[in-house]
Motif scaffolding. Structure first.
Motif, PDB file in Angstrom:
ATOM      1  N   TYR A 183       0.835  -1.199   0.000  1.00 18.27           N
ATOM      2  CA  TYR A 183       0.000   0.000   0.000  1.00 18.27           C
ATOM      3  C   TYR A 183       0.872   1.251   0.000  1.00 18.27           C
ATOM      4  O   TYR A 183       0.751   2.121   0.857  1.00 18.27           O
ATOM      5  CB  TYR A 183      -0.927  -0.010   1.210  1.00 18.27           C
ATOM      6  CG  TYR A 183      -1.659  -1.313   1.408  1.00 18.27           C
ATOM      7  CD1 TYR A 183      -2.413  -1.858   0.381  1.00 18.27           C
ATOM      8  CD2 TYR A 183      -1.588  -2.004   2.608  1.00 18.27           C
ATOM      9  CE1 TYR A 183      -3.083  -3.053   0.544  1.00 18.27           C
ATOM     10  CE2 TYR A 183      -2.256  -3.202   2.781  1.00 18.27           C
ATOM     11  CZ  TYR A 183      -2.993  -3.720   1.749  1.00 18.27           C
ATOM     12  OH  TYR A 183      -3.650  -4.897   1.917  1.00 18.27           O
ATOM     13  N   TRP A 185       0.922   3.679  -1.927  1.00 19.66           N
ATOM     14  CA  TRP A 185       0.273   4.928  -2.297  1.00 19.66           C
ATOM     15  C   TRP A 185      -0.485   5.544  -1.124  1.00 19.66           C
ATOM     16  O   TRP A 185      -0.800   6.716  -1.128  1.00 19.66           O
ATOM     17  CB  TRP A 185      -0.685   4.704  -3.458  1.00 19.66           C
ATOM     18  CG  TRP A 185       0.008   4.270  -4.709  1.00 19.66           C
ATOM     19  CD1 TRP A 185      -0.040   3.058  -5.309  1.00 19.66           C
ATOM     20  CD2 TRP A 185       0.861   5.068  -5.540  1.00 19.66           C
ATOM     21  NE1 TRP A 185       0.733   3.018  -6.434  1.00 19.66           N
ATOM     22  CE2 TRP A 185       1.297   4.262  -6.610  1.00 19.66           C
ATOM     23  CE3 TRP A 185       1.314   6.387  -5.467  1.00 19.66           C
ATOM     24  CZ2 TRP A 185       2.150   4.727  -7.591  1.00 19.66           C
ATOM     25  CZ3 TRP A 185       2.162   6.840  -6.455  1.00 19.66           C
ATOM     26  CH2 TRP A 185       2.562   6.016  -7.498  1.00 19.66           C
ATOM     27  N   TRP A 186      -0.839   4.736  -0.130  1.00 19.71           N
ATOM     28  CA  TRP A 186      -1.599   5.229   1.015  1.00 19.71           C
ATOM     29  C   TRP A 186      -0.958   4.732   2.299  1.00 19.71           C
ATOM     30  O   TRP A 186      -0.355   3.661   2.334  1.00 19.71           O
ATOM     31  CB  TRP A 186      -3.060   4.749   0.942  1.00 19.71           C
ATOM     32  CG  TRP A 186      -3.714   5.073  -0.358  1.00 19.71           C
ATOM     33  CD1 TRP A 186      -4.198   6.278  -0.773  1.00 19.71           C
ATOM     34  CD2 TRP A 186      -3.943   4.172  -1.456  1.00 19.71           C
ATOM     35  NE1 TRP A 186      -4.698   6.187  -2.032  1.00 19.71           N
ATOM     36  CE2 TRP A 186      -4.569   4.915  -2.486  1.00 19.71           C
ATOM     37  CE3 TRP A 186      -3.677   2.819  -1.665  1.00 19.71           C
ATOM     38  CZ2 TRP A 186      -4.927   4.343  -3.702  1.00 19.71           C
ATOM     39  CZ3 TRP A 186      -4.041   2.257  -2.866  1.00 19.71           C
ATOM     40  CH2 TRP A 186      -4.660   3.010  -3.874  1.00 19.71           C
ATOM     41  N   SER A 190      -4.679   5.333   6.798  1.00 22.02           N
ATOM     42  CA  SER A 190      -5.769   5.604   5.859  1.00 22.02           C
ATOM     43  C   SER A 190      -6.443   4.308   5.428  1.00 22.02           C
ATOM     44  O   SER A 190      -7.675   4.241   5.311  1.00 22.02           O
ATOM     45  CB  SER A 190      -5.234   6.346   4.624  1.00 22.02           C
ATOM     46  OG  SER A 190      -4.655   7.573   4.983  1.00 22.02           O
ATOM     47  N   GLN A 223     -18.208   6.624  -0.127  1.00 25.68           N
ATOM     48  CA  GLN A 223     -17.590   7.819  -0.718  1.00 25.68           C
ATOM     49  C   GLN A 223     -17.923   9.077   0.072  1.00 25.68           C
ATOM     50  O   GLN A 223     -17.222  10.082  -0.050  1.00 25.68           O
ATOM     51  CB  GLN A 223     -18.039   7.969  -2.171  1.00 25.68           C
ATOM     52  CG  GLN A 223     -17.155   8.897  -2.989  1.00 25.68           C
ATOM     53  CD  GLN A 223     -17.484   8.845  -4.468  1.00 25.68           C
ATOM     54  OE1 GLN A 223     -18.370   8.108  -4.882  1.00 25.68           O
ATOM     55  NE2 GLN A 223     -16.772   9.618  -5.262  1.00 25.68           N
ATOM     56  N   ILE A 226     -14.952   8.584   2.528  1.00 26.62           N
ATOM     57  CA  ILE A 226     -13.643   8.342   1.901  1.00 26.62           C
ATOM     58  C   ILE A 226     -13.597   9.157   0.617  1.00 26.62           C
ATOM     59  O   ILE A 226     -14.172   8.772  -0.404  1.00 26.62           O
ATOM     60  CB  ILE A 226     -13.435   6.846   1.603  1.00 26.62           C
ATOM     61  CG1 ILE A 226     -13.604   6.015   2.873  1.00 26.62           C
ATOM     62  CG2 ILE A 226     -12.051   6.610   1.016  1.00 26.62           C
ATOM     63  CD1 ILE A 226     -13.509   4.520   2.644  1.00 26.62           C
ATOM     64  N   GLY A 227     -12.916  10.296   0.658  1.00 27.76           N
ATOM     65  CA  GLY A 227     -12.889  11.172  -0.506  1.00 27.76           C
ATOM     66  C   GLY A 227     -11.976  10.684  -1.611  1.00 27.76           C
ATOM     67  O   GLY A 227     -12.187  11.004  -2.788  1.00 27.76           O
ATOM     68  N   ASN A 228     -10.972   9.889  -1.258  1.00 27.39           N
ATOM     69  CA  ASN A 228     -10.015   9.380  -2.249  1.00 27.39           C
ATOM     70  C   ASN A 228     -10.632   8.174  -2.942  1.00 27.39           C
ATOM     71  O   ASN A 228     -10.684   7.066  -2.392  1.00 27.39           O
ATOM     72  CB  ASN A 228      -8.703   8.993  -1.558  1.00 27.39           C
ATOM     73  CG  ASN A 228      -7.601   8.698  -2.555  1.00 27.39           C
ATOM     74  OD1 ASN A 228      -7.857   8.211  -3.653  1.00 27.39           O
ATOM     75  ND2 ASN A 228      -6.370   9.002  -2.167  1.00 27.39           N
ATOM     76  N   THR A 229     -11.110   8.364  -4.179  1.00 30.98           N
ATOM     77  CA  THR A 229     -11.773   7.265  -4.895  1.00 30.98           C
ATOM     78  C   THR A 229     -10.795   6.149  -5.248  1.00 30.98           C
ATOM     79  O   THR A 229     -11.184   4.988  -5.332  1.00 30.98           O
ATOM     80  CB  THR A 229     -12.439   7.794  -6.177  1.00 30.98           C
ATOM     81  OG1 THR A 229     -11.444   8.464  -6.979  1.00 30.98           O
ATOM     82  CG2 THR A 229     -13.548   8.772  -5.845  1.00 30.98           C
ATOM     83  N   GLY A 230      -9.528   6.493  -5.453  1.00 25.66           N
ATOM     84  CA  GLY A 230      -8.540   5.460  -5.728  1.00 25.66           C
ATOM     85  C   GLY A 230      -8.373   4.526  -4.543  1.00 25.66           C
ATOM     86  O   GLY A 230      -8.328   3.300  -4.690  1.00 25.66           O
ATOM     87  N   LEU A 231      -8.292   5.090  -3.344  1.00 27.70           N
ATOM     88  CA  LEU A 231      -8.207   4.282  -2.127  1.00 27.70           C
ATOM     89  C   LEU A 231      -9.468   3.462  -1.941  1.00 27.70           C
ATOM     90  O   LEU A 231      -9.403   2.275  -1.582  1.00 27.70           O
ATOM     91  CB  LEU A 231      -7.973   5.189  -0.922  1.00 27.70           C
ATOM     92  CG  LEU A 231      -8.039   4.521   0.453  1.00 27.70           C
ATOM     93  CD1 LEU A 231      -6.987   3.440   0.583  1.00 27.70           C
ATOM     94  CD2 LEU A 231      -7.899   5.560   1.554  1.00 27.70           C
ATOM     95  N   HIS A 234      -9.575   0.542  -4.339  1.00 22.75           N
ATOM     96  CA  HIS A 234      -8.593  -0.468  -3.933  1.00 22.75           C
ATOM     97  C   HIS A 234      -9.093  -1.253  -2.717  1.00 22.75           C
ATOM     98  O   HIS A 234      -8.899  -2.470  -2.634  1.00 22.75           O
ATOM     99  CB  HIS A 234      -7.267   0.200  -3.611  1.00 22.75           C
ATOM    100  CG  HIS A 234      -6.168  -0.766  -3.292  1.00 22.75           C
ATOM    101  ND1 HIS A 234      -5.479  -1.447  -4.270  1.00 22.75           N
ATOM    102  CD2 HIS A 234      -5.661  -1.192  -2.104  1.00 22.75           C
ATOM    103  CE1 HIS A 234      -4.586  -2.240  -3.703  1.00 22.75           C
ATOM    104  NE2 HIS A 234      -4.673  -2.107  -2.392  1.00 22.75           N
TER     105      HIS A 234
END
Length: 348
Positions: A183, A185-186, A190, A223, A226-231, A234
């Motif tokens: 992980y 990227w995060w 998170s 959503q 969790i604002g980060n749609t990529g996270l 995943h």
């Protein structure tokens, strides 16, 4: 003198078997790297559209130079195919193979002369570790460029070792290292916070195997927090089959008959229950009243077991009825025996 700019060579009518000087400036990008070190090539094949040139490999030239005297030319064991127009620009002058007196003449004839490497005065270079605030300084003195490159490589290896040591010291366990790599990227915080959000939504919607929630609905609800749609995407891909943050639940996911993804929660120990029951279905839920050792609903022998149970119950009932009849017969015989004894005793 060899031309050094592109396009100045005079176009020749190249012939098969001829040896030609190579104009390296006109070689295409797809040229084999070793061809750029060779000075002479022979035209081995030619057609209306293409030309094949042959030239010696590095091993062939080294084998020729290993001899005490130049008794023969190196073998032309490599080839390169190019268009006719390109060949006319690359092969700019025909040459004849001379009689070599020593090995240096062979080397000068076949190979391109390497330019002299100037001495460079390099200053100190500071390299900062990407994982910490530590800085490594590399110092270089005078000397040839090859020696400086070797020194740079050694310094880079030292810096890499320092960085690896810092990473190992910062991460406590191998599992943490694996998570950090997976992980990257995060952050772990998170990722864990996102799992808790999805867990709360599934509990709020009472999503179980009999009442799952669609992926689109789950994603829409998650959503909001969790604002980060990529996270988020995943997480939805990674959590199925994993233990939830509460430690007692497990995330599950499957496709329904329409091909839509559904999510739900199940007990964390159901995996062990399925293994002990010998059930391969990863979504099997024990039916009400099921006990360990009982046959599962999906087992092919379930019907046969049920028939055996009915037969066993019938046999038990028949045995009980037979025992009852036997008891009655024994009781009747005993009464008659007693009556007979009483009659004989009274007679005497």
């Amino acid at each position: 003198m060899v031309p050094t700019t592109r396009g100045r060579a005079t176009k020749l009518n190249v012939a098969v078997g001829g040896f030609y000087k190579i104009l390296h400036a006109n070689l295409p990008p797809r040229t084999p790297p070793w061809l750029r070190s060779v000075s002479i090539a022979m035209v081995s094949e030619k057609s209306k559209l293409k030309v094949t040139i042959s030239f010696p490999s590095k091993e062939s030239i080294e084998s020729c130079l290993d001899q005490e005297r130049p008794s023969s030319n190196p073998k032309l064991d490599m080839c390169f195919i190019m268009g006719l127009k390109l060949a006319q620009r690359v092969l700019f002058r025909e040459v004849k193979i001379p009689h070599f007196g020593n090995l240096e003449e062979v080397k000068d004839f076949w190979l391109v002369k390497a330019p002299l490497i100037p001495k460079l005065e390099l200053e100190e270079v500071s390299v900062k570790s990407p994982c910490s605030s530590s800085t490594t300084t590399m110092k270089f003195g005078g000397g040839r460029l090859e020696e400086k490159v070797e020194e740079v490589e050694k310094q880079v290896i030292k810096v890499e070792n320092v960085v690896k040591a810092e990473i190992v010291s910062e991460e406590a366990t191998t599992e943490d290292l694996h998570k950090a790599k997976k992980y990257k990227w995060w952050s772990n915080e998170s990722f864990e916070a996102g799992k808790r959000v999805i867990l709360n939504i599934l509990k709020e919607k009472e999503a179980v195997a009999e009442n799952p929630i669609y992926r689109a609905a789950l994603r829409k609800e998650a959503q909001k927090e969790i604002g980060n749609t990529g996270l988020l995407d995943h997480l939805l891909k990674d959590i199925p089959g994993k233990i939830a943050p509460d430690g007692t639940s497990r995330f599950q996911r499957c496709y329904n008959a329409d091909g839509v993804i559904m999510y739900w929660l199940e007990s964390a120990d159901l995996v062990d229950v399925r293994k002990k029951a010998g059930v391969a279905d990863p979504f099997w839920i024990p039916p009400p009243g099921w006990k360990q050792g009982a046959c599962s609903a999906g087992c092919p022998c379930a019907k046969e077991v049920e028939l055996l149970r009915e037969e066993l119950s019938k046999v038990k009932r028949d045995l009980e009825e037979t025992q009852k009849q036997l008891n009655e017969v024994c009781a009747g015989d005993m009464r008659r025996y007693c009556d007979c004894n009483n009659w004989v005793g009274g007679f005497w």
